[in-house]
Design a protein around this motif. Structure first.
Motif, PDB file in Angstrom:
ATOM      1  N   VAL A  74       0.874  -1.172   0.000  1.00  0.00           N
ATOM      2  CA  VAL A  74       0.000   0.000   0.000  1.00  0.00           C
ATOM      3  C   VAL A  74       0.911   1.221   0.000  1.00  0.00           C
ATOM      4  N   SER A  75       0.631   2.169  -0.873  1.00  0.00           N
ATOM      5  CA  SER A  75       1.402   3.412  -0.904  1.00  0.00           C
ATOM      6  C   SER A  75       0.455   4.552  -1.249  1.00  0.00           C
ATOM      7  N   VAL A  76       0.929   5.769  -1.055  1.00  0.00           N
ATOM      8  CA  VAL A  76       0.146   6.956  -1.384  1.00  0.00           C
ATOM      9  C   VAL A  76       1.015   7.927  -2.162  1.00  0.00           C
ATOM     10  N   ASP A  77       0.372   8.858  -2.859  1.00  0.00           N
ATOM     11  CA  ASP A  77       1.140   9.885  -3.551  1.00  0.00           C
ATOM     12  C   ASP A  77       1.340  11.077  -2.616  1.00  0.00           C
ATOM     13  N   PRO A  78       2.277  11.955  -2.953  1.00  0.00           N
ATOM     14  CA  PRO A  78       2.596  13.076  -2.064  1.00  0.00           C
ATOM     15  C   PRO A  78       1.430  14.021  -1.783  1.00  0.00           C
ATOM     16  N   GLY A  79       0.374  13.970  -2.575  1.00  0.00           N
ATOM     17  CA  GLY A  79      -0.760  14.861  -2.378  1.00  0.00           C
ATOM     18  C   GLY A  79      -1.694  14.453  -1.252  1.00  0.00           C
ATOM     19  N   TYR A  80      -1.533  13.257  -0.727  1.00  0.00           N
ATOM     20  CA  TYR A  80      -2.401  12.814   0.367  1.00  0.00           C
ATOM     21  C   TYR A  80      -2.160  13.655   1.606  1.00  0.00           C
ATOM     22  N   SER A  81      -3.224  14.028   2.271  1.00  0.00           N
ATOM     23  CA  SER A  81      -3.074  14.771   3.527  1.00  0.00           C
ATOM     24  C   SER A  81      -2.672  13.804   4.628  1.00  0.00           C
ATOM     25  N   ARG A  82      -2.088  14.353   5.651  1.00  0.00           N
ATOM     26  CA  ARG A  82      -1.686  13.534   6.796  1.00  0.00           C
ATOM     27  C   ARG A  82      -2.892  12.801   7.374  1.00  0.00           C
ATOM     28  N   VAL A  85      -3.860   9.835   5.222  1.00  0.00           N
ATOM     29  CA  VAL A  85      -2.919   8.728   5.388  1.00  0.00           C
ATOM     30  C   VAL A  85      -3.177   8.014   6.717  1.00  0.00           C
ATOM     31  N   LEU A  86      -3.399   8.775   7.772  1.00  0.00           N
ATOM     32  CA  LEU A  86      -3.685   8.167   9.075  1.00  0.00           C
ATOM     33  C   LEU A  86      -4.983   7.368   9.037  1.00  0.00           C
ATOM     34  N   ASP A  87      -5.992   7.879   8.351  1.00  0.00           N
ATOM     35  CA  ASP A  87      -7.245   7.133   8.200  1.00  0.00           C
ATOM     36  C   ASP A  87      -7.019   5.825   7.437  1.00  0.00           C
ATOM     37  N   LEU A  88      -6.235   5.894   6.362  1.00  0.00           N
ATOM     38  CA  LEU A  88      -5.920   4.710   5.576  1.00  0.00           C
ATOM     39  C   LEU A  88      -5.197   3.675   6.428  1.00  0.00           C
ATOM     40  N   MET A  89      -4.192   4.127   7.152  1.00  0.00           N
ATOM     41  CA  MET A  89      -3.433   3.222   8.003  1.00  0.00           C
ATOM     42  C   MET A  89      -4.329   2.577   9.051  1.00  0.00           C
ATOM     43  N   SER A  91      -7.628   2.113   8.890  1.00  0.00           N
ATOM     44  CA  SER A  91      -8.597   1.200   8.287  1.00  0.00           C
ATOM     45  C   SER A  91      -7.951  -0.112   7.842  1.00  0.00           C
ATOM     46  N   LEU A  92      -6.685  -0.058   7.436  1.00  0.00           N
ATOM     47  CA  LEU A  92      -5.992  -1.266   6.985  1.00  0.00           C
ATOM     48  C   LEU A  92      -5.188  -1.943   8.103  1.00  0.00           C
ATOM     49  N   ARG A  93      -5.157  -1.280   9.257  1.00  0.00           N
ATOM     50  CA  ARG A  93      -4.403  -1.793  10.411  1.00  0.00           C
ATOM     51  C   ARG A  93      -2.928  -2.002  10.077  1.00  0.00           C
ATOM     52  N   ILE A  94      -2.339  -0.971   9.472  1.00  0.00           N
ATOM     53  CA  ILE A  94      -0.916  -0.975   9.160  1.00  0.00           C
ATOM     54  C   ILE A  94      -0.284   0.240   9.808  1.00  0.00           C
ATOM     55  N   SER A  95       1.021   0.171  10.029  1.00  0.00           N
ATOM     56  CA  SER A  95       1.675   1.254  10.749  1.00  0.00           C
ATOM     57  C   SER A  95       2.587   2.120   9.885  1.00  0.00           C
ATOM     58  N   GLN A  96       2.791   1.746   8.633  1.00  0.00           N
ATOM     59  CA  GLN A  96       3.657   2.512   7.744  1.00  0.00           C
ATOM     60  C   GLN A  96       3.057   2.525   6.348  1.00  0.00           C
ATOM     61  N   VAL A  97       3.148   3.666   5.668  1.00  0.00           N
ATOM     62  CA  VAL A  97       2.703   3.774   4.279  1.00  0.00           C
ATOM     63  C   VAL A  97       3.749   4.580   3.512  1.00  0.00           C
ATOM     64  N   PRO A  98       4.426   3.955   2.544  1.00  0.00           N
ATOM     65  CA  PRO A  98       5.382   4.697   1.731  1.00  0.00           C
ATOM     66  C   PRO A  98       4.671   5.747   0.868  1.00  0.00           C
ATOM     67  N   ILE A  99       5.369   6.842   0.646  1.00  0.00           N
ATOM     68  CA  ILE A  99       4.866   7.905  -0.233  1.00  0.00           C
ATOM     69  C   ILE A  99       5.669   7.821  -1.521  1.00  0.00           C
ATOM     70  N   VAL A 100       4.982   7.687  -2.661  1.00  0.00           N
ATOM     71  CA  VAL A 100       5.650   7.560  -3.939  1.00  0.00           C
ATOM     72  C   VAL A 100       5.089   8.561  -4.936  1.00  0.00           C
ATOM     73  N   SER A 101       5.958   9.021  -5.830  1.00  0.00           N
ATOM     74  CA  SER A 101       5.524   9.954  -6.868  1.00  0.00           C
ATOM     75  C   SER A 101       4.758   9.182  -7.944  1.00  0.00           C
ATOM     76  N   ALA A 102       4.224   9.916  -8.908  1.00  0.00           N
ATOM     77  CA  ALA A 102       3.431   9.302  -9.982  1.00  0.00           C
ATOM     78  C   ALA A 102       4.209   8.246 -10.751  1.00  0.00           C
ATOM     79  N   ASP A 103       5.533   8.398 -10.871  1.00  0.00           N
ATOM     80  CA  ASP A 103       6.334   7.408 -11.594  1.00  0.00           C
ATOM     81  C   ASP A 103       6.844   6.283 -10.692  1.00  0.00           C
ATOM     82  N   GLY A 104       6.394   6.273  -9.437  1.00  0.00           N
ATOM     83  CA  GLY A 104       6.764   5.198  -8.514  1.00  0.00           C
ATOM     84  C   GLY A 104       8.007   5.448  -7.692  1.00  0.00           C
ATOM     85  N   THR A 105       8.630   6.631  -7.869  1.00  0.00           N
ATOM     86  CA  THR A 105       9.839   6.954  -7.113  1.00  0.00           C
ATOM     87  C   THR A 105       9.484   7.208  -5.648  1.00  0.00           C
TER      88      THR A 105
END
Length: 108
Positions: A74-82, A85-89, A91-105
């Motif tokens: 699971v990852s998010v793009d830089p445009g996600y608000s904090r 991201v916290l809501d996503l984490m 709901s999925l019961r995860i503690s880390q979510v990488p932030i990636v650009s549109a090209d996957g960097t």
């Protein structure tokens, strides 16, 4: 948010060993390590639990890590608000979510 240069828990997906993953997890102190390709694109992640299970299944520290990399993180793009991201984490019961650009960097 952290910049890619600050991410100590990154390891190269194509050459990493179980030891490399464990060292990246230890450096990052977040219970995960992020696998990137030669261009810095996120290709997966491993958790401390993944590495523990690998060792228990017979892997050693020199075993290539490729078989243990979760390639669908699971990852998010830089445009996600904090808060998003916290809501996503939560709901999925995860503690880390990488932030990636549109090209996957990997960004953070």
């Amino acid at each position: 948010m952290e910049s890619a240069a600050d991410l100590s828990m990154v390891f190269p997906a194509d050459t990493a060993t179980v030891r490399d993953c464990l060292e990246a997890i230890d450096r990052g102190a977040n219970s995960i390590a992020l696998a990137v390709d030669g261009s810095g694109r996120l290709v997966g992640l491993v958790t401390d639990g993944d590495m523990r299970r690998a060792l228990l299944a017979g892997a050693d520290l020199k075993t290539p890590a490729a078989a243990y990399i979760r390639t669908n993180p699971v990852s998010v793009d830089p445009g996600y608000s904090r808060s998003a991201v916290l809501d996503l984490m939560s709901s999925l019961r995860i503690s880390q979510v990488p932030i990636v650009s549109a090209d996957g960097t990997l960004v953070g």
